[in-house]
Design a protein around this motif. Structure first.
Motif, PDB file in Angstrom:
ATOM      1  N   LEU A 115       0.817  -1.216   0.000  1.00 48.58           N
ATOM      2  CA  LEU A 115       0.000   0.000   0.000  1.00 48.58           C
ATOM      3  C   LEU A 115       0.853   1.268   0.000  1.00 48.58           C
ATOM      4  CD1 LEU A 115      -2.820  -0.912   2.561  1.00 48.58           C
ATOM      5  CD2 LEU A 115      -3.148  -0.406   0.137  1.00 48.58           C
ATOM      6  N   VAL A 213      -5.241   3.705   0.356  1.00 47.30           N
ATOM      7  CA  VAL A 213      -6.563   3.074   0.261  1.00 47.30           C
ATOM      8  C   VAL A 213      -7.507   3.948  -0.555  1.00 47.30           C
ATOM      9  CG1 VAL A 213      -8.589   2.379   1.582  1.00 47.30           C
ATOM     10  CG2 VAL A 213      -6.313   1.765   2.390  1.00 47.30           C
ATOM     11  N   GLU A 216      -6.658   3.580  -4.189  1.00 47.29           N
ATOM     12  CA  GLU A 216      -7.175   2.325  -4.742  1.00 47.29           C
ATOM     13  C   GLU A 216      -8.645   2.444  -5.099  1.00 47.29           C
ATOM     14  OE1 GLU A 216      -6.452  -0.873  -2.024  1.00 47.29           O
ATOM     15  OE2 GLU A 216      -4.716  -1.543  -3.176  1.00 47.29           O
ATOM     16  N   HIS A 217      -9.415   3.086  -4.251  1.00 45.54           N
ATOM     17  CA  HIS A 217     -10.849   3.195  -4.502  1.00 45.54           C
ATOM     18  C   HIS A 217     -11.153   4.162  -5.634  1.00 45.54           C
ATOM     19  CE1 HIS A 217     -11.173   0.984  -0.764  1.00 45.54           C
ATOM     20  NE2 HIS A 217     -12.464   0.838  -0.990  1.00 45.54           N
ATOM     21  N   CYS A 219      -9.101   4.346  -8.323  1.00 46.37           N
ATOM     22  CA  CYS A 219      -8.648   3.651  -9.534  1.00 46.37           C
ATOM     23  C   CYS A 219      -9.529   2.465  -9.893  1.00 46.37           C
ATOM     24  CB  CYS A 219      -7.202   3.186  -9.372  1.00 46.37           C
ATOM     25  SG  CYS A 219      -6.018   4.534  -9.182  1.00 46.37           S
ATOM     26  N   HIS A 220     -10.263   1.929  -8.923  1.00 46.44           N
ATOM     27  CA  HIS A 220     -11.073   0.741  -9.159  1.00 46.44           C
ATOM     28  C   HIS A 220     -12.502   1.002  -8.685  1.00 46.44           C
ATOM     29  CE1 HIS A 220      -7.384  -1.532  -9.912  1.00 46.44           C
ATOM     30  NE2 HIS A 220      -6.890  -0.936  -8.834  1.00 46.44           N
ATOM     31  N   TYR A 222     -15.215  -0.425  -6.861  1.00 47.72           N
ATOM     32  CA  TYR A 222     -15.530  -1.531  -5.968  1.00 47.72           C
ATOM     33  C   TYR A 222     -16.999  -1.523  -5.545  1.00 47.72           C
ATOM     34  CZ  TYR A 222     -10.456  -1.956  -5.229  1.00 47.72           C
ATOM     35  OH  TYR A 222      -9.109  -2.123  -5.389  1.00 47.72           O
TER      36      TYR A 222
END
Length: 333
Positions: A115, A213, A216-217, A219-220, A222
């Motif tokens: 991370l 974190v 990440e959210h 870029c993707h 979810y």
């Protein structure tokens, strides 16, 4: 007699290997297909050429690597650390370096590195300013990185005291015959190092992890719950008990009593999380004393100021009735 071909492992510098889930360095992850090492009992000999006495601080060495035959007695070994050899005049073989440089947090640390970047704990420790009773870069039985790892591990071992946490951090490293005799640090040592580090290193690690974190959210996608094109998040508060000391009473107070007579003082936490993954995107903490609604609203104001990158126009937030429904003064990017 046939011998196995020796292939030196050049990709594992001391203290930089993988780690198992017991908390100490385990370089087996760097040896593909070989989580354990098998050696014939007959090939393990004392390096000094004599029987070892109780208290001799040396490792056994391998006399040769002949072809292993069915039925022979073997010992199966787990790799604990890769360290420079120290050979004494009497032939004893010991490990150079400091055992704290080999301590790791296993799968947790690998996730932190994924991370926030490889070696994030060591990087933060190297930049930490030590105060209190720890002067300069003195290490003795502890290091800043080991103290940070122990503090992190305390969150995963809430019922463990300092002694058990330290035993988990150092694990089998205490079995290695280090150049300088080593024992697991005492709880007092860990308390001294935590005071010397202060909250800044852990706060920096928290900020790096939360930013990763959040990235990440972004870029993707979810989302399991869809609100049009908006990402759904939730914000709510909770309280955490802390040791009952006068300083904690004064700083945090407690909930449910007007005279602060609760058994433990408490820290009030406010967390903003992604509704689909339950991942925490932002967190702030403060005192728990006083009215709950006012305390959580003050934390929300602090969160909006501290984490503007989380509160963007592509997110919608669910909050309970303790929070105002009117627009806040903070500008949403």
């Amino acid at each position: 007699m046939k011998f196995y071909r020796a292939a030196p492992v050049t990709t594992i510098p001391a203290g930089q290997g993988g780690a198992d889930d017991t908390g100490h360095a385990d370089l087996a992850a760097g040896l593909p297909g070989a989580p354990l090492i098998a050696i014939r009992v007959a090939d393990l000999v004392p390096p000094a050429g004599r029987a070892l006495d109780e208290g001799d601080r040396t490792a056994l060495v391998v006399a040769g690597t002949p072809q292993i035959r069915a039925g022979e007695q073997l010992v199966f070994l787990k790799v604990i650390a890769a360290a420079p050899a120290v050979v004494r005049r009497d032939g004893k073989v010991q490990a150079g370096g400091h055992p704290a440089d080999h301590a790791r947090l296993g799968a947790l640390e690998r996730q932190l590195d994924d991370l926030a970047g490889p070696g994030v704990i060591d990087e933060i420790a190297a930049q930490a300013a030590l105060g209190g009773k720890v002067k300069g870069k003195a290490r003795r039985s502890m290091t800043a990185a080991a103290a940070i790892r122990a503090t992190i591990l305390m969150a995963l071992m809430p019922d463990a005291d300092y002694a058990r946490v330290l035993a988990a951090v150092f694990g089998d490293l205490v079995l290695v015959p280090w150049q300088r005799p080593f024992k697991v640090p005492t709880p007092k040592v860990l308390g001294t190092w935590r005071a010397a580090l202060g909250p800044a290193p852990l706060a920096r690690l928290q900020a790096l992890v939360l930013a990763a974190v959040g990235g990440e959210h972004r870029c993707h996608d979810y989302r399991a719950v869809h609100v049009g094109e908006l990402h759904l998040g939730s914000i709510d508060g909770s309280v955490t008990r802390v040791p009952d000391t006068p300083a904690n009473r004064q700083a945090f107070g407690s909930t449910g009593t007007a005279d602060d007579s609760a058994p433990y003082p408490q820290v009030r936490d406010l967390l903003a999380g992604d509704a689909s993954t339950r991942a925490t995107l932002a967190v702030v903490s403060g005192p728990s004393g006083g009215p709950k609604a006012e305390g959580e609203q003050a934390l929300l104001d602090a969160m909006l100021t501290r984490y503007p990158e989380v509160f963007t126009s592509d997110r919608i937030w669910v909050l309970d009735r303790n929070f105002p429904g009117a627009a806040d003064d903070h500008e949403i990017p």
